[in-house]
Design a protein around this motif. Structure first.
Motif: not given
Length: 85
Positions: A1-25
């Motif tokens: 369950l945690l692996r699936k949650v991590s993958e879904n969270l990573a998908w959303g965060l990857s979009i935000l990371i590529q748009l905003y290029n943050p230093e820290l999450i």
């Protein structure tokens, strides 16, 4: 369950990371309690979804006892914008 949650969270965060290029999450709440059980799959999934040059500059932290984390982030952004820090 945690692996699936991590993958879904990573998908959303990857979009935000590529748009905003943050230093820290910062991730807080119930997910922060899982610590390494969430960060390891999250990091692996982010490496799969993001460009290496971008994702290598992002740190992911899970603070356990920060009650005003969101407020602190907003205050830091306001000071940065107002005082050009």
């Amino acid at each position: 369950l945690l692996r699936k949650v991590s993958e879904n969270l990573a998908w959303g965060l990857s979009i935000l990371i590529q748009l905003y290029n943050p230093e820290l999450i910062l991730i807080k709440g119930p997910l922060a309690v899982a610590q390494k059980h969430i960060t390891i799959p999250l990091t692996l999934a982010l490496n799969r979804f993001c460009l290496n040059e971008i994702v290598n500059g992002v740190d992911i932290e899970l603070p356990l006892n920060s009650d005003h984390l969101g407020l602190n982030g907003v205050a830091a952004q306001v000071f940065r914008n107002e005082f050009n820090l």
